[in-house]
Write a protein that holds these residues in place. Structure first.
Motif, PDB file in Angstrom:
ATOM      1  N   UNK A   1       0.824  -1.203   0.000  1.00 56.61           N
ATOM      2  CA  UNK A   1       0.000   0.000   0.000  1.00 56.61           C
ATOM      3  C   UNK A   1       0.867   1.265   0.000  1.00 56.61           C
ATOM      4  N   UNK A   2       1.851   1.304  -0.862  1.00 60.66           N
ATOM      5  CA  UNK A   2       2.761   2.451  -0.913  1.00 60.66           C
ATOM      6  C   UNK A   2       2.049   3.741  -1.309  1.00 60.66           C
ATOM      7  N   UNK A   3       0.856   3.622  -1.904  1.00 65.66           N
ATOM      8  CA  UNK A   3       0.108   4.818  -2.280  1.00 65.66           C
ATOM      9  C   UNK A   3      -0.340   5.624  -1.054  1.00 65.66           C
ATOM     10  N   UNK A   4      -0.347   4.982   0.138  1.00 68.49           N
ATOM     11  CA  UNK A   4      -0.745   5.685   1.355  1.00 68.49           C
ATOM     12  C   UNK A   4       0.430   6.371   2.069  1.00 68.49           C
ATOM     13  N   UNK A   5       1.612   6.271   1.475  1.00 66.05           N
ATOM     14  CA  UNK A   5       2.812   6.849   2.065  1.00 66.05           C
ATOM     15  C   UNK A   5       3.452   7.823   1.075  1.00 66.05           C
ATOM     16  N   UNK A   6       4.301   8.751   1.558  1.00 62.33           N
ATOM     17  CA  UNK A   6       4.712   8.940   2.962  1.00 62.33           C
ATOM     18  C   UNK A   6       3.642   9.631   3.791  1.00 62.33           C
ATOM     19  N   UNK A   7       3.673   9.395   5.085  1.00 64.90           N
ATOM     20  CA  UNK A   7       2.746   9.987   6.041  1.00 64.90           C
ATOM     21  C   UNK A   7       3.389  11.228   6.649  1.00 64.90           C
ATOM     22  N   UNK A   8       2.644  12.329   6.605  1.00 63.00           N
ATOM     23  CA  UNK A   8       3.124  13.551   7.251  1.00 63.00           C
ATOM     24  C   UNK A   8       2.943  13.396   8.758  1.00 63.00           C
ATOM     25  N   UNK A   9       4.045  13.252   9.449  1.00 65.33           N
ATOM     26  CA  UNK A   9       4.006  12.914  10.865  1.00 65.33           C
ATOM     27  C   UNK A   9       3.398  14.027  11.708  1.00 65.33           C
TER      28      UNK A   9
ATOM     29  N   UNK B   1       8.895   5.941   5.120  1.00 62.45           N
ATOM     30  CA  UNK B   1       7.432   6.021   5.054  1.00 62.45           C
ATOM     31  C   UNK B   1       6.856   7.289   5.680  1.00 62.45           C
ATOM     32  N   UNK B   2       7.711   8.192   6.124  1.00 64.35           N
ATOM     33  CA  UNK B   2       7.229   9.415   6.762  1.00 64.35           C
ATOM     34  C   UNK B   2       7.887  10.629   6.125  1.00 64.35           C
ATOM     35  N   UNK B   3       7.226  11.764   6.270  1.00 67.43           N
ATOM     36  CA  UNK B   3       7.850  13.010   5.838  1.00 67.43           C
ATOM     37  C   UNK B   3       7.771  14.040   6.954  1.00 67.43           C
ATOM     38  N   UNK B   4       8.841  14.779   7.105  1.00 65.33           N
ATOM     39  CA  UNK B   4       8.929  15.906   8.026  1.00 65.33           C
ATOM     40  C   UNK B   4       9.595  17.042   7.260  1.00 65.33           C
ATOM     41  N   UNK B   5       9.824  18.152   7.933  1.00 67.01           N
ATOM     42  CA  UNK B   5      10.457  19.282   7.254  1.00 67.01           C
ATOM     43  C   UNK B   5      11.857  18.947   6.756  1.00 67.01           C
ATOM     44  N   UNK B   6      12.519  17.982   7.395  1.00 63.33           N
ATOM     45  CA  UNK B   6      13.883  17.616   6.994  1.00 63.33           C
ATOM     46  C   UNK B   6      13.981  16.189   6.459  1.00 63.33           C
ATOM     47  N   UNK B   7      12.856  15.619   6.057  1.00 58.64           N
ATOM     48  CA  UNK B   7      12.882  14.274   5.466  1.00 58.64           C
ATOM     49  C   UNK B   7      11.757  14.145   4.448  1.00 58.64           C
TER      50      UNK B   7
END
Length: 415
Positions: free
Chosen positions: A320-328, A377-383
């Motif tokens: 289910x890669x379409x559900x990622x990345x998740x904005x933490x 699988x996640x995204x942040x301001x620096x990833x």
């Protein structure tokens, strides 16, 4: 005299090792009136409570004599083994003496079925009743419920034991008939249903009547033998999911079949169930119970077997890669739980911490996230992970895991 009891103990403790359902979680039986034992104490242990505390249990059979001839059971009547049996008083004395020496904190007692189910169950109940009433023992007691015994005995057992369990044995009724012909699905399901109804009714009654008696405060559990019959992981977990929903079980235990017997109905000796399969089943079980996954998300007709190379949550993420990345910093708690490398405690900490600041990679490491896995699988301001094919990402994670295992092994050699 002691030499004979010690001999029995060696035989019946060894016979009990195949029953894995001896968790002692869920009970808080307090000590009172200077009695013996307490389920909230600590000690040298091998079982675990819900809060992670480790406790020790005397784990034995009352007897390994058995009327039944279940193909997978080492105590079956046709097996040529050394037989032994304790009296009620011997089990009571062992429990009290072991407790006083700080060997144990409780008792896990099962039995082969001798004479008939009621006769066997009545003696198991007598052990628990004697410990509670005569010796005022307040430690943990887990009794096996004998399939086919009367509801009166089950009710009495639940008044003295913290947890009761009746083994479902096989993942399907067909396999149960084939490998355990003297047992029936009805004789196993009936006590489960009775216990569930009584536990629910008395819990409601306790809200109104303060002195309602304690009744199996740690609930009920069961065990399935996996690998002795041809059912796949989807069939195994379908049964487990149904038992949780219908009977409110605290735990389903998965016991990989150990081929210690020669029987044409069983897998050939020398072909044990891989330990990793047990591990994956427990991981899938946790996803259903604690991570808000549905069964068809973890296993389905297109994916009836759990991946032995990677854990079930990671396997779901690859599908289910379409559900990622998740904005933490924006995703809801349920979606954060689905991120590989993020556990329940870490997810709760993330939701709480982001109320005060925007979280970055450093914060996630501090909060206990398994970052090397979660970063994909996640995204942040620096990833900001780039798009990648599931097969490529799988190989990257597997390679990294193997590298870390090798590095850990090398460090252990020099520590």
């Amino acid at each position: 005299m002691w030499e004979r009891i010690q001999e029995k103990l060696e035989i019946l403790a060894d016979a009990a090792k195949y029953d894995v359902s001896c968790s002692s979680s869920g009970s808080k039986r307090a000590n009172a009136n200077k009695g013996i034992g307490n389920t909230t104490g600590t000690g040298i242990c091998h079982s675990y409570t819900e809060d992670g505390r480790c406790v020790s249990l005397l784990k034995i059979l009352l007897t390994n004599y058995c009327l039944y001839d279940c193909a997978y059971c080492v105590s079956r009547r046709s097996n040529d083994i050394q037989r032994a049996g304790f009296t009620v008083n011997e089990v009571v004395a062992l429990t009290i003496n072991f407790y006083r020496r700080n060997y144990i904190e409780g008792l896990f007692l099962s039995s082969g079925i001798f004479k008939n189910p009621d006769y066997t169950m009545e003696r198991l109940v007598r052990v628990a009743k004697t410990l509670r009433t005569l010796h005022r023992f307040n430690g943990y007691i887990h009794l096996k419920t004998i399939p086919g015994c009367s509801e009166e005995l089950i009710h009495e057992a639940a008044l003295y034991a913290d947890r009761l369990s009746v083994n479902i044995e096989m993942p399907s009724e067909q396999s149960l008939r084939h490998l355990a012909p003297e047992k029936s699905k009805e004789s196993i399901i009936r006590p489960m249903s009775f216990l569930h109804d009584r536990i629910t009714a008395l819990a409601d009654e306790r809200k109104v009547i303060r002195h309602t008696p304690t009744f199996a405060p740690a609930g009920q559990s069961t065990q399935m033998v996996v690998g002795a019959s041809p059912e796949n992981d989807l069939q195994v977990m379908t049964i487990a999911d149904s038992l949780y929903k219908k009977f409110g079980l605290r735990r389903v235990y998965y016991s990989g079949y150990v081929p210690v017997l020669s029987d044409h109905r069983l897998p050939a000796p020398g072909t044990p169930v891989p330990m990793i399969r047990e591990n994956r089943l427990y991981q899938a079980d946790w996803l259903l119970r604690f991570y808000k996954f549905s069964l068809h998300e973890v296993l389905n007709s297109q994916n009836p077997q759990l991946d032995l190379d990677i854990d079930p949550k990671l396997s779901w993420a690859f599908r289910n890669l379409d559900q990622f990345p998740v904005d933490i910093n924006k995703a809801d708690y349920e979606m954060i739980l689905r991120v590989p490398g993020v556990g329940i405690n870490s997810a709760l900490k993330i939701v709480e911490a982001r109320r005060f600041k925007k979280l970055d990679l450093t914060d996630l490491r501090t909060l206990g996230v398994a970052f090397n896995r979660a970063k994909h699988f996640i995204c942040t301001s620096d990833n900001r992970p780039r798009d990648v094919v599931a097969a490529v990402l799988r190989q990257q994670i597997l390679h990294q895991s193997k590298y870390q295992q090798t590095l850990t092994t090398q460090l252990d050699l020099f520590s």
